[in-house]
Scaffold this motif. Structure first.
Motif, PDB file in Angstrom:
ATOM      1  N   SER A  99       0.831  -1.213   0.000  1.00 22.65           N
ATOM      2  CA  SER A  99       0.000   0.000   0.000  1.00 22.65           C
ATOM      3  C   SER A  99       0.862   1.259   0.000  1.00 22.65           C
ATOM      4  CB  SER A  99      -0.952  -0.005   1.197  1.00 22.65           C
ATOM      5  OG  SER A  99      -0.252  -0.034   2.410  1.00 22.65           O
ATOM      6  N   ARG A 100       1.999   1.210   0.641  1.00 21.33           N
ATOM      7  CA  ARG A 100       2.886   2.379   0.676  1.00 21.33           C
ATOM      8  C   ARG A 100       3.534   2.605  -0.690  1.00 21.33           C
ATOM      9  NH1 ARG A 100       5.837   1.788   6.566  1.00 21.33           N
ATOM     10  NH2 ARG A 100       6.352   3.997   6.265  1.00 21.33           N
ATOM     11  N   ALA A 101       3.862   1.510  -1.380  1.00 19.39           N
ATOM     12  CA  ALA A 101       4.412   1.648  -2.731  1.00 19.39           C
ATOM     13  C   ALA A 101       3.345   2.184  -3.680  1.00 19.39           C
ATOM     14  CB  ALA A 101       4.928   0.296  -3.228  1.00 19.39           C
ATOM     15  N   LEU A 102       2.102   1.712  -3.543  1.00 22.41           N
ATOM     16  CA  LEU A 102       1.013   2.190  -4.399  1.00 22.41           C
ATOM     17  C   LEU A 102       0.727   3.669  -4.149  1.00 22.41           C
ATOM     18  CD1 LEU A 102      -1.430  -0.859  -4.163  1.00 22.41           C
ATOM     19  CD2 LEU A 102      -0.032  -0.199  -6.120  1.00 22.41           C
ATOM     20  N   ALA A 103       0.960   4.117  -2.922  1.00 23.68           N
ATOM     21  CA  ALA A 103       0.745   5.537  -2.584  1.00 23.68           C
ATOM     22  C   ALA A 103       1.944   6.400  -2.950  1.00 23.68           C
ATOM     23  CB  ALA A 103       0.439   5.666  -1.091  1.00 23.68           C
ATOM     24  N   VAL A 150      -3.244  -9.582  -6.912  1.00 26.61           N
ATOM     25  CA  VAL A 150      -3.471  -8.615  -5.830  1.00 26.61           C
ATOM     26  C   VAL A 150      -4.970  -8.396  -5.673  1.00 26.61           C
ATOM     27  CG1 VAL A 150      -1.260  -7.405  -6.061  1.00 26.61           C
ATOM     28  CG2 VAL A 150      -3.203  -6.714  -7.471  1.00 26.61           C
ATOM     29  N   ASP A 151      -5.331  -7.683  -4.623  1.00 28.58           N
ATOM     30  CA  ASP A 151      -6.748  -7.477  -4.329  1.00 28.58           C
ATOM     31  C   ASP A 151      -7.459  -6.750  -5.462  1.00 28.58           C
ATOM     32  OD1 ASP A 151      -8.846  -7.895  -2.493  1.00 28.58           O
ATOM     33  OD2 ASP A 151      -8.769  -5.794  -1.893  1.00 28.58           O
ATOM     34  N   GLU A 152      -6.835  -5.705  -5.990  1.00 28.24           N
ATOM     35  CA  GLU A 152      -7.449  -4.926  -7.064  1.00 28.24           C
ATOM     36  C   GLU A 152      -6.374  -4.447  -8.024  1.00 28.24           C
ATOM     37  OE1 GLU A 152     -10.213  -0.908  -7.720  1.00 28.24           O
ATOM     38  OE2 GLU A 152      -9.653  -1.551  -5.694  1.00 28.24           O
ATOM     39  N   VAL A 153      -6.706  -4.469  -9.311  1.00 30.14           N
ATOM     40  CA  VAL A 153      -5.757  -4.034 -10.335  1.00 30.14           C
ATOM     41  C   VAL A 153      -6.224  -2.701 -10.913  1.00 30.14           C
ATOM     42  CG1 VAL A 153      -4.727  -4.555 -12.568  1.00 30.14           C
ATOM     43  CG2 VAL A 153      -5.075  -6.386 -10.914  1.00 30.14           C
ATOM     44  N   ASN A 154      -5.340  -1.714 -10.923  1.00 30.50           N
ATOM     45  CA  ASN A 154      -5.600  -0.437 -11.572  1.00 30.50           C
ATOM     46  C   ASN A 154      -4.290   0.068 -12.167  1.00 30.50           C
ATOM     47  OD1 ASN A 154      -4.138   0.669  -9.367  1.00 30.50           O
ATOM     48  ND2 ASN A 154      -6.033   0.867  -8.183  1.00 30.50           N
ATOM     49  N   LYS A 155      -4.309   1.291 -12.702  1.00 34.27           N
ATOM     50  CA  LYS A 155      -3.111   1.819 -13.352  1.00 34.27           C
ATOM     51  C   LYS A 155      -1.920   1.865 -12.399  1.00 34.27           C
ATOM     52  CE  LYS A 155      -5.141   4.791 -16.931  1.00 34.27           C
ATOM     53  NZ  LYS A 155      -5.268   6.189 -17.418  1.00 34.27           N
ATOM     54  N   GLN A 156      -2.174   2.310 -11.166  1.00 34.89           N
ATOM     55  CA  GLN A 156      -1.087   2.427 -10.203  1.00 34.89           C
ATOM     56  C   GLN A 156      -0.508   1.066  -9.864  1.00 34.89           C
ATOM     57  OE1 GLN A 156       0.153   5.223  -9.468  1.00 34.89           O
ATOM     58  NE2 GLN A 156       1.638   4.646  -7.898  1.00 34.89           N
ATOM     59  N   THR A 157      -1.377   0.063  -9.726  1.00 42.06           N
ATOM     60  CA  THR A 157      -0.911  -1.290  -9.445  1.00 42.06           C
ATOM     61  C   THR A 157       0.007  -1.782 -10.557  1.00 42.06           C
ATOM     62  OG1 THR A 157      -3.065  -1.726  -8.411  1.00 42.06           O
ATOM     63  CG2 THR A 157      -1.641  -3.628  -8.813  1.00 42.06           C
ATOM     64  N   GLY A 200      16.218   7.566  10.291  1.00 38.51           N
ATOM     65  CA  GLY A 200      16.735   8.780   9.676  1.00 38.51           C
ATOM     66  C   GLY A 200      17.077   8.668   8.209  1.00 38.51           C
ATOM     67  N   GLU A 201      16.997   7.481   7.632  1.00 39.47           N
ATOM     68  CA  GLU A 201      17.308   7.291   6.219  1.00 39.47           C
ATOM     69  C   GLU A 201      16.040   6.940   5.466  1.00 39.47           C
ATOM     70  OE1 GLU A 201      20.544   4.827   3.448  1.00 39.47           O
ATOM     71  OE2 GLU A 201      20.512   4.593   5.639  1.00 39.47           O
ATOM     72  N   CYS A 202      15.814   7.566   4.297  1.00 39.70           N
ATOM     73  CA  CYS A 202      14.595   7.364   3.529  1.00 39.70           C
ATOM     74  C   CYS A 202      14.812   6.352   2.401  1.00 39.70           C
ATOM     75  CB  CYS A 202      14.099   8.681   2.938  1.00 39.70           C
ATOM     76  SG  CYS A 202      13.382   9.782   4.178  1.00 39.70           S
ATOM     77  N   PHE A 203      13.822   5.496   2.221  1.00 41.40           N
ATOM     78  CA  PHE A 203      13.858   4.488   1.169  1.00 41.40           C
ATOM     79  C   PHE A 203      12.546   4.531   0.392  1.00 41.40           C
ATOM     80  CE2 PHE A 203      16.517   2.996   4.625  1.00 41.40           C
ATOM     81  CZ  PHE A 203      17.665   2.542   3.988  1.00 41.40           C
ATOM     82  N   ASP A 204      12.654   4.343  -0.911  1.00 38.26           N
ATOM     83  CA  ASP A 204      11.479   4.250  -1.771  1.00 38.26           C
ATOM     84  C   ASP A 204      10.734   2.963  -1.430  1.00 38.26           C
ATOM     85  OD1 ASP A 204       9.710   3.768  -3.930  1.00 38.26           O
ATOM     86  OD2 ASP A 204      10.962   4.929  -5.285  1.00 38.26           O
ATOM     87  N   ALA A 205       9.423   3.087  -1.133  1.00 33.53           N
ATOM     88  CA  ALA A 205       8.647   1.913  -0.735  1.00 33.53           C
ATOM     89  C   ALA A 205       8.617   0.854  -1.833  1.00 33.53           C
ATOM     90  CB  ALA A 205       7.224   2.322  -0.361  1.00 33.53           C
ATOM     91  N   ALA A 206       8.592   1.283  -3.107  1.00 38.23           N
ATOM     92  CA  ALA A 206       8.580   0.316  -4.214  1.00 38.23           C
ATOM     93  C   ALA A 206       9.892  -0.460  -4.273  1.00 38.23           C
ATOM     94  CB  ALA A 206       8.315   1.027  -5.536  1.00 38.23           C
ATOM     95  N   VAL A 207      11.003   0.215  -3.952  1.00 41.29           N
ATOM     96  CA  VAL A 207      12.303  -0.471  -3.934  1.00 41.29           C
ATOM     97  C   VAL A 207      12.341  -1.500  -2.807  1.00 41.29           C
ATOM     98  CG1 VAL A 207      14.784  -0.156  -3.593  1.00 41.29           C
ATOM     99  CG2 VAL A 207      13.503   1.467  -5.014  1.00 41.29           C
ATOM    100  N   LEU A 208      11.798  -1.135  -1.640  1.00 42.47           N
ATOM    101  CA  LEU A 208      11.752  -2.091  -0.532  1.00 42.47           C
ATOM    102  C   LEU A 208      10.837  -3.271  -0.861  1.00 42.47           C
ATOM    103  CD1 LEU A 208      11.636   0.234   2.610  1.00 42.47           C
ATOM    104  CD2 LEU A 208      13.609  -0.947   1.597  1.00 42.47           C
ATOM    105  N   LEU A 209       9.722  -2.990  -1.525  1.00 34.29           N
ATOM    106  CA  LEU A 209       8.828  -4.074  -1.936  1.00 34.29           C
ATOM    107  C   LEU A 209       9.537  -5.028  -2.889  1.00 34.29           C
ATOM    108  CD1 LEU A 209       5.987  -5.343  -1.969  1.00 34.29           C
ATOM    109  CD2 LEU A 209       5.423  -3.780  -3.862  1.00 34.29           C
ATOM    110  N   SER A 210      10.310  -4.484  -3.825  1.00 35.29           N
ATOM    111  CA  SER A 210      11.051  -5.337  -4.758  1.00 35.29           C
ATOM    112  C   SER A 210      12.098  -6.169  -4.027  1.00 35.29           C
ATOM    113  CB  SER A 210      11.701  -4.492  -5.863  1.00 35.29           C
ATOM    114  OG  SER A 210      12.734  -3.669  -5.342  1.00 35.29           O
TER     115      SER A 210
END
Length: 446
Positions: A87-91, A135-142, A99-109
């Protein structure tokens, strides 16, 4: 953990179904020559299919652990737990860890890649004939996020797709013995906070038979997540009574051959009163790997369509619900050239072709809904076509969808050989597949 015949290692020709949510992932795989898919278990000899969808960054060293190990590390205070990655990657969020930021999509991968390492004894995911996320629902963001995840873990883009859990339910059903799905089939999904019911329904008045999966959520049957402590007896009784009442209401007047109970919410014995209602004249199965196995069946259907795939068409929210073809003339006879077939995911629907434009610089598309509605024609006229003799203008047509109901057309002038060079002029048009009445209803709702 048994991972198939070692002689078939490598994975060429295999299919992988990967079910992913904020809480868990499951992996099923279908090796060449096997009769059916298998589901990866984390414990040999047990049905431990649920991989906790979490990462933990260790404090003592710059290492990420995943799944059960990540939960143990975090519980022991050895690192920071990262959850809700899908959900965080989709958002489009970033995740801050000490203190260090990571892209949620990168962590998901990273999580997907680590979890796929469990397949190392059976196959190499990059060599699979098809890797299908469900996944539960497929849309453009997914689609965008999962395509990015696939690219980050080096999966070939033309061998990766995704589908909804409703579609995975469809593919799982039509690959079971027919007596289990001759009429309606239902899933009771208690993997989240609230109970969801998915109903598999067929319309035998269409050819091919069309299938829809109705989905409803029942907030009155809910639980706390994560489950911090066992339900007290009064809570069990209250939830059981509500579940039994919902089943009585939903099943009334229906012939339901099979019910599947899915999710860790069915662990324990809280639904003793509901069980007789569930089992009333029907088969009941409990398990957690239906969606990932359905993804495997769906992956095979996309690569190797079988008889059931031709006789039954799933019409989900993310599916093309009409056949689209080009009205053409061949040797003086009217003919029809199929462009897009109903039942494919709208984001997979794409076709290109060339044709000769007629004298009035127009052509027609025939739209044939599988919902039983009337066939309609869409006329397209191209303005500003270079002056040439009749039937000496070749048009390159690209047809695709921008969402489940909107067809996009792109036309390019390709001329006619050296005699009439191409101008490469481009026209673009779009039209809706929705009926006027449907659009008025949506307008009324707004």
């Amino acid at each position: 953990m048994f991972l198939g015949n070692p002689d078939r290692k490598g994975g060429a020709g295999a299919f992988i179904g990967y079910d992913i949510s904020d809480r868990y992932a499951q992996i099923s795989f279908w090796l060449p020559g096997a009769d059916k898919p298998e589901t990866l278990s984390q414990v040999m000899g047990e049905e431990e299919y649920m991989i906790p969808a979490v990462l933990c960054r260790r404090r003592d060293r710059d290492v990420w652990t995943y799944g059960r190990e990540a939960l143990k590390n975090a519980e022991a205070g050895e690192g920071v737990l990262v959850k809700n990655m899908l959900s965080r990657a989709l958002a489009g969020e970033s995740v801050e860890v000490e203190g260090e930021c990571f892209d949620a999509a990168v962590l998901l991968s990273l999580f997907v890649k680590r979890s796929l390492s469990l397949l190392s004894g059976a196959l190499v995911p990059e060599k699979a004939a098809m890797f299908l996320f469900t996944v539960d629902e497929v849309n453009k963001q997914t689609i965008e996020v999962l395509s990015r995840v696939a690219a980050l873990i080096s999966l070939p883009p033309d061998h990766v797709s995704c589908q909804s859990r409703g579609e995975s339910f469809f593919y799982y059903n039509i690959n079971q013995p027919e007596e289990l799905w001759r009429h309606q089939v239902m899933i009771c999904d208690f993997s989240g906070t609230a109970m969801k019911l998915l109903m598999f329904e067929m319309n035998h008045h269409t050819r091919p038979v069309t299938v829809i999966v109705r989905e409803d959520t029942y907030p009155e049957i809910a639980r706390r997540l994560p489950p911090e402590e066992e339900l007290v007896e009064s809570e069990k009784q209250r939830m059981d009574e509500r579940f039994a009442a919902v089943l009585e209401r939903v099943c009334s007047g229906k012939i339901i051959d099979t019910i599947y109970l899915i999710g860790d919410g069915f662990e324990g014995d809280w639904y003793t009163r509901s069980l007789p209602v569930l089992c009333r004249g029907r088969r009941v199965f409990q398990g957690n790997n239906l969606y990932s196995k359905g993804a495997c069946y769906g992956a095979r259907a996309k690569q190797q369509p079988g008889e059931n795939g031709q006789n039954y068409v799933y019409l989900g929210k993310d599916m093309l619900k009409a056949n689209i073809g080009l009205e053409a003339s061949f040797r003086g006879q009217d003919s029809y050239f199929a462009l897009l077939d109903a039942g494919v995911n709208w984001y997979d629907a794409r076709r290109e072709c060339d044709f000769l434009l007629n004298e009035d610089h127009s052509f027609s598309l025939r739209i044939t809904p599988l919902t039983g509605r009337e066939v309609k024609e869409v006329a397209v006229t191209l303005d500003g076509v270079p002056e040439r003799p009749a039937r000496t203008t070749r048009i390159h047509l690209t047809v695709f969808l921008s969402d489940a109901d909107t067809v996009q057309l792109k036309m390019e002038d390709m001329g006619f050989g050296e005699m009439f060079p191409a101008s490469h002029k481009i026209w673009e048009e779009a039209f809706s597949l929705k009926e006027e009445n449907d659009q008025k209803k949506e307008g009324d709702r707004v």
